[in-house]
Scaffold this active site. Structure first.
Site, PDB file in Angstrom:
ATOM      1  N   LYS A 195     -74.582  -5.972  -0.759  1.00 16.70           N
ATOM      2  CA  LYS A 195     -75.966  -5.924  -1.280  1.00 16.70           C
ATOM      3  C   LYS A 195     -76.751  -4.698  -0.811  1.00 16.70           C
ATOM      4  CE  LYS A 195     -75.894 -10.920  -0.732  1.00 16.70           C
ATOM      5  NZ  LYS A 195     -76.502 -12.105  -0.209  1.00 16.70           N
ATOM      6  N   ASP A 230     -76.383 -19.832   2.823  1.00 20.74           N
ATOM      7  CA  ASP A 230     -77.348 -20.555   1.976  1.00 20.74           C
ATOM      8  C   ASP A 230     -76.759 -21.834   1.376  1.00 20.74           C
ATOM      9  OD1 ASP A 230     -75.626 -19.144   0.346  1.00 20.74           O
ATOM     10  OD2 ASP A 230     -77.169 -18.239  -0.903  1.00 20.74           O
TER      11      ASP A 230
END
Length: 498
Positions: A195, A230
């Protein structure tokens, strides 16, 4: 005079014939164009087919790969990572807990005051902080110092309604959504950055150690009690509100799943069996692949051009990062071979990933009689104007094919987890409720995708079993979920037990 008149009549007739021939040729070319566009669509639809029999094969393959991944490291395309989370929240948790959610160019700091079974989440606050671009490619120390400073500032602003226990360290759940080799509930080494981050000196280091060093420099008395991703946070958040939650799935830009496994069913686990007898497994299911997955020429091209060819095949079929790109690739073929947008293919259409899944979703959900939303998206995103209603209808149908395949394969993946846990059938005299917690923008905002996925799961399970299997939206796993895991793995749990 008669000859001139006859000549003029012949010329006129010839002109009329020529004009008629042009019209006929234009119509034939037009009908040929539509025939070719429809042929491309139908062929694609056929290759994307997910009949129930094929979905059952996908689910069976998922279950087989789960077994293989639990048996040995590297035994399967599914990593089946041991998360060291062996205590999911019960609702009894009390006190003030913090969470840090680092998963992209922004991070969040969050605090929650938990009030036990009666009051649950009494109060919560969070703050979002942007990471300056130079810190994403700088040094490990600089990044974690910046994060610790934001955390210290947030702690200093602790206001009314938040009650830290006297004489105790504040405790933090750290959601770190990058590839990590977990070594305990509160430690893990970074495998690689993704990312847009590229900080060499963090790779191979314990990310909790890096954060702790930065907090100590600032005399911030806080301890990381849980390092999670997550998906596991979503599972914790789901379980906190509903004790029957057994698995969590993220369907967003990326996709993943985690579930609660019996500790004795994990051959590769060599430590002491946890007291709870359970262990949360992070499947990393985006990397699943099987010969039963319906791959087309467009999927093979997308994979070959990707940053990770041959990897994350399941993710490339079902997640928000890729659905719009698959639609774009089919449209390029239609533009070139069936000239549905005019003689030359629109230049913007050639740009990879220009058509994002939110654009696709908006077009797919267009219910206006003249498909105005489709027309606007084509104009705004791809600079294609003056499309015919016929073209726009083909595009909606194309979006439907791509979304349907992704949604149905997602349902097959969930069935694979239920099969592994023996929850895909009803045992005599036993009615066990199974809840799967779902989160992610694709699931939350793409209504057609969500509805198709849920209906397919019911179809796969059959009415009797489906009556005991529920899919529930579990919001903000990466925030609240991490704080709840800090609470359920608190260093003070033994002290507080009567």
């Amino acid at each position: 005079m008669g000859k001139v008149a006859v000549g003029a009549a012949v010329v006129c007739a010839a002109a009329v014939c020529a004009a008629a021939a042009l019209v006929v040729r234009h119509r034939m070319r037009n009908s040929g164009k539509w025939a070719r566009a429809m042929a491309i669509l139908r062929e694609f639809e056929e290759k994307c087919g997910t009949p129930i029999g094929k979905l059952r094969q996908v689910a069976d393959a998922m279950t087989v790969e789960m077994h293989a991944g639990l048996a040995s490291e590297g035994g399967s395309k599914l990593k089946m990572l041991i998360s060291y989370v062996d205590n999911l929240p019960t609702g009894d948790e009390k006190g003030l807990f913090y969470a840090l959610d680092l998963g992209g160019t922004n991070f969040r700091v969050l605090r929650v005051q938990l009030g036990g079974k009666e009051n649950r989440v009494v109060k919560q606050e969070f703050e979002e902080v942007s990471i300056p671009p130079h810190l994403m490619v700088g040094s490990s120390e600089a990044l974690f110092d910046f994060i610790a400073q934001a955390l210290a500032k947030f702690v200093a602003e602790e206001g009314e309604g938040f009650h830290p226990a006297p004489g105790r360290q504040r405790e933090l759940g750290f959601t770190f959504s990058f590839p990590v080799r977990q070594t305990s509930i509160s430690s893990g080494t970074l495998i690689k950055w993704t990312k847009g981050f590229s900080i060499e000196d963090t790779v191979g280091e314990d990310v909790v150690g890096e954060l702790t060093k930065a907090m100590e420099k600032l005399k911030l008395d806080m301890r990381v009690t849980a390092l999670v991703n997550d998906t596991i946070g979503t599972l914790a958040g789901g379980r906190y509100h509903d004790n029957d939650v057994i698995a969590a799935v993220i369907l967003g830009t990326g996709t993943n799943a985690a579930y609660v496994e019996r500790a004795h069913a994990i051959p590769k686990w060599h430590g002491l069996l946890p007291k709870s007898g359970e262990m949360v497994i992070n499947m990393e299911w985006g990397n699943f692949r099987s010969s039963h997955l319906s791959l087309t020429e467009y999927d093979h091209a997308l994979d070959a051009e990707s940053l990770n060819p041959g990897e994350q095949i399941f993710e490339k079929l079902i997640s928000g990062m890729y659905l719009g790109e698959i639609v774009r690739k089919v449209l390029v073929k239609m533009a070139e071979e069936a000239t549905i947008f005019g003689e030359t293919a629109p230049p913007k259409l050639k740009i990879p990933f220009i058509l994002r899944t939110p654009h696709m979703s908006a077009m797919h959900h267009d219910t206006s009689p003249d498909l105005k939303v489709v027309a606007n998206k084509l104009k705004d995103v791809l600079e294609i104007s003056n499309t015919s209603l016929k073209t726009r209808k083909i595009i909606v149908e194309l979006c439907d094919v791509v979304a349907t395949r992704g949604a149905r394969l997602s349902a097959a993946g969930i069935l694979g987890i239920l099969k592994k846990l023996g929850r895909d059938t009803i045992r005599v005299g036993e009615k066990q409720k199974s809840v799967v917690a779902l989160d992610g923008g694709l699931y939350e905002h793409y209504t057609e995708f969500r509805t198709t996925m849920e209906n397919t799961l019911k179809e796969l399970l059959g009415d009797e079993v489906a009556a005991n299997v529920f899919v529930e939206h579990s919001n903000d796993g990466s925030g609240i979920g991490a704080a709840l895991l800090a609470a359920s793995h608190s260093q003070y749990l033994e002290v507080d037990e009567p």
